[in-house]
Design a protein around this motif. Structure first.
Motif, PDB file in Angstrom:
ATOM      1  N   ASP A 194     -17.586  52.864 -13.195  1.00 13.20           N
ATOM      2  CA  ASP A 194     -18.212  51.720 -12.518  1.00 13.20           C
ATOM      3  C   ASP A 194     -18.919  50.763 -13.471  1.00 13.20           C
ATOM      4  O   ASP A 194     -19.622  49.855 -13.020  1.00 13.20           O
ATOM      5  N   LEU A 204     -14.406  42.710 -16.388  1.00 12.12           N
ATOM      6  CA  LEU A 204     -13.639  43.956 -16.306  1.00 12.12           C
ATOM      7  C   LEU A 204     -14.529  45.013 -15.685  1.00 12.12           C
ATOM      8  O   LEU A 204     -15.589  45.349 -16.225  1.00 12.12           O
ATOM      9  N   ARG A 205     -14.098  45.546 -14.533  1.00 16.34           N
ATOM     10  CA  ARG A 205     -14.893  46.551 -13.821  1.00 16.34           C
ATOM     11  C   ARG A 205     -14.154  47.880 -13.871  1.00 16.34           C
ATOM     12  O   ARG A 205     -13.024  47.987 -13.390  1.00 16.34           O
ATOM     13  N   ALA A 206     -14.797  48.899 -14.463  1.00 20.20           N
ATOM     14  CA  ALA A 206     -14.196  50.227 -14.553  1.00 20.20           C
ATOM     15  C   ALA A 206     -14.214  50.915 -13.190  1.00 20.20           C
ATOM     16  O   ALA A 206     -15.106  50.687 -12.366  1.00 20.20           O
ATOM     17  N   GLY A 207     -13.217  51.777 -12.952  1.00 21.87           N
ATOM     18  CA  GLY A 207     -13.194  52.568 -11.745  1.00 21.87           C
ATOM     19  C   GLY A 207     -13.934  53.877 -11.946  1.00 21.87           C
ATOM     20  O   GLY A 207     -14.684  54.054 -12.921  1.00 21.87           O
ATOM     21  N   LEU A 236      -4.615  52.881 -15.133  1.00 19.59           N
ATOM     22  CA  LEU A 236      -5.706  52.001 -14.713  1.00 19.59           C
ATOM     23  C   LEU A 236      -6.901  52.760 -14.145  1.00 19.59           C
ATOM     24  O   LEU A 236      -8.051  52.343 -14.344  1.00 19.59           O
ATOM     25  N   VAL A 296     -11.740  54.317 -20.353  1.00 21.50           N
ATOM     26  CA  VAL A 296     -12.746  54.617 -19.344  1.00 21.50           C
ATOM     27  C   VAL A 296     -12.869  56.133 -19.226  1.00 21.50           C
ATOM     28  O   VAL A 296     -11.883  56.829 -18.981  1.00 21.50           O
ATOM     29  N   THR A 311      -9.512  50.636 -12.377  1.00 20.60           N
ATOM     30  CA  THR A 311     -10.119  49.524 -13.106  1.00 20.60           C
ATOM     31  C   THR A 311      -9.549  48.208 -12.601  1.00 20.60           C
ATOM     32  O   THR A 311      -8.356  48.100 -12.317  1.00 20.60           O
ATOM     33  N   SER A 312     -10.400  47.175 -12.501  1.00 21.20           N
ATOM     34  CA  SER A 312      -9.968  45.898 -11.959  1.00 21.20           C
ATOM     35  C   SER A 312     -10.466  44.753 -12.835  1.00 21.20           C
ATOM     36  O   SER A 312     -11.410  44.901 -13.620  1.00 21.20           O
TER      37      SER A 312
END
Length: 532
Positions: A54, A106-109, A85, A133, A88-89
């Protein structure tokens, strides 16, 4: 007077209220100067990124002019994420501002991930940013040590890291990470999320960047904060036989001559009227030729009186001289038997990699034909497609077996031989057998055709012969219309053990066949040579 002209010019200039044209600059129809090349660069953070679950990273990109380094405003930048991914978005971006900067979020999942961010802008090369990540925030490193015992010559080593794969990875996929180094150099791959278990592919590269040996290890699990040594043992790759080879294919199909000859005779005889009255046919051609040349011919008088007057004389002269259109067709048959049956195709055999082996394309640069391989002459026209297409299987003990198909059959080969063998003296003999001298010099012709002299009448006879010859060749070609030449081959490539380029190539076996649909109806003598 000069003073008056000067006043007039000044008045005209004063009456023109348009803005003066600039002394220099683009005119109507001119092109704008070329747009400057751009460079897309990463300002911060450094690549590769290390993110926890996150976590949000603000990527600062900048667009500048390549030559001057000045920022470029108003450029759209697009980014895409590839790899594992893990949720990640990427956020959207606005055009570059006055300083040339663009911000991408860039937003990590919450899942482990390793991805490549590929950002692009017009007039700029793509920018690649790597991001790892780890939900726990733990990363390790891989130290790759190739162990090679082969004899291939190499200068560089490439390490590809794939996530979510098993050894060996599918051919042609892009790795998530790539590291290059020279022989003997320590190759280090980081960061590697401890939750992911990648595979490691090592390729040994020759001086031209071509892989000569390859090995794969894994999946391997990285240790938090530590270096994990990964040993990989590359093995020699098969020879890289995909390339262009100078090639020559020679085929001979003597068995096709009798069938082609019979078909040629039928077509030629139908044109000249050998099943009816050849003399009437020749006189009909004469009448048509006279009209075409502008002579005024009374058709009724010609048909009722002149034909009857000359046909007896012409037939008698043909018999006396041993000449006639039928004899001319016999001459074509004789030439076909002695001058046709063999064909040579010289060009390039292109070998390209395919899923199950190789794709083959034979591109022809020159053709020659004749009766034997030792007596070939250039072919100026050919009734068929000369390019050959086919496929070959995978290399087995440095050899592959394949097949080429060409869009022509035995009739095209035979017809090409007859055309190639038609020189000046041969054509003169054909015209003589056809009876053109007899037709042109018939004494009774002089009574009524003084305007069409013997040279004129000889040209008429030549025209008739050319049509008969064309019909004969069409008949010869038509005997195998819809058929194809198939050439099965086995080629062996030499391996010097040092490089992946073949050191030699030898065609060990060649079988030629003429195919009609799905049926094989004739074997063909064939020779195929390839060279490096």
């Amino acid at each position: 007077m000069r003073f008056v002209w000067a006043l007039l010019l000044l008045a005209l200039a004063a009456c023109d209220s348009r803005d003066p044209a600039p002394p220099f600059g683009p005119r109507d129809g001119s092109t704008s100067p070329p747009l400057a090349a751009l460079t897309l660069e990463l300002v911060e953070p450094e690549s590769p990124l290390r993110l926890a679950a996150d976590e949000i990273a603000d990527l600062r990109l900048r667009v500048v002019r390549t030559t001057s380094g000045e920022p470029e405003e108003g450029v759209n930048v697009t980014c895409g994420a590839f790899g594992v991914l893990g949720g990640t978005s990427l956020g959207s971006s606005s055009p570059s501002d006055a300083s040339g900067e663009v911000h991408v979020e860039l937003r990590a999942g919450v899942e482990p991930a390793f991805l490549r961010l590929v950002c692009s802008a017009s007039r700029a090369s793509a920018l690649v940013v790597h991001a790892a990540v780890s939900p726990s925030g733990a990363f390790g490193a891989l130290v790759v040590e190739p162990t090679y015992t082969g004899a291939r010559a190499f200068s560089d080593v490439r390490v590809d890291v794939h996530y979510g794969r098993t050894c060996p990875p599918p051919r042609g996929i892009t790795p998530e990470q790539e590291v290059r180094g020279s022989s003997g150099e320590t190759l280090r791959v980081e960061p590697v999320p401890v939750e992911l278990a990648p595979i490691v592919v090592v390729s040994l590269l020759d001086s031209g960047g071509r892989p000569v040996a390859r090995g794969c290890a894994g999946p391997v699990e990285a240790l938090e904060g530590e270096d994990l040594v990964v040993e990989v043992s590359p093995v020699d790759l098969p020879l890289a036989v995909a390339r262009d080879y100078p090639a020559a294919l020679r085929v001979r199909t003597a068995d096709a001559i009798p069938l082609a000859s019979a078909a040629g005779r039928v077509a030629a005889q139908a044109t000249v009227g050998a099943f009816g009255d050849e003399v009437d046919t020749m006189l009909a051609w004469l009448r048509a030729a006279l009209i075409q040349r502008g002579f005024e011919v009374d058709l009724l008088t010609f048909d009722l009186e002149i034909t009857g007057q000359f046909e007896i004389d012409l037939e008698a002269e043909y018999a006396l001289a041993g000449r006639s259109p039928s004899r001319g067709i016999d001459a074509l048959d004789g030439a076909l038997a002695t001058r046709a049956g063999a064909l040579s195709l010289e060009g390039t055999l292109s070998v390209d990699e395919a899923d199950a082996g190789y794709a083959l394309l034979f591109d022809v640069d020159a053709l020659s034909a004749g009766a034997t391989f030792g007596a070939l002459r250039p072919v100026t026209s050919f009734g068929g497609s000369t390019s050959g297409m086919g496929s070959a299987g995978a290399l087995v003990e440095n050899a592959f077996e394949g097949e080429l198909r060409f869009g022509f059959g035995g009739g095209a080969i035979v017809a090409a031989g007859l055309e190639a063998g038609a020189d000046t003296s041969t054509r003169a003999a054909w015209l003589d057998a056809f009876g053109c001298d007899v037709f042109a010099n018939l004494p009774s012709f002089e009574v009524s055709f003084l305007e069409c002299d013997d040279r004129c009448r000889f040209e008429v006879c030549e025209e008739v012969f050319d049509r008969v010859l064309a019909a004969y060749l069409d008949g010869v070609r038509g005997v195998s219309a819809g058929s194809a030449l198939s050439v099965s081959m086995r080629a062996r490539f030499g391996d010097d053990g040092v490089g992946v380029e073949p050191s030699s190539v030898v065609v060990e076996d060649v079988v030629g066949r003429l195919l009609d649909g799905a049926s094989t109806f004739e074997l063909v003598e064939a020779e195929l040579t390839l060279s490096l």
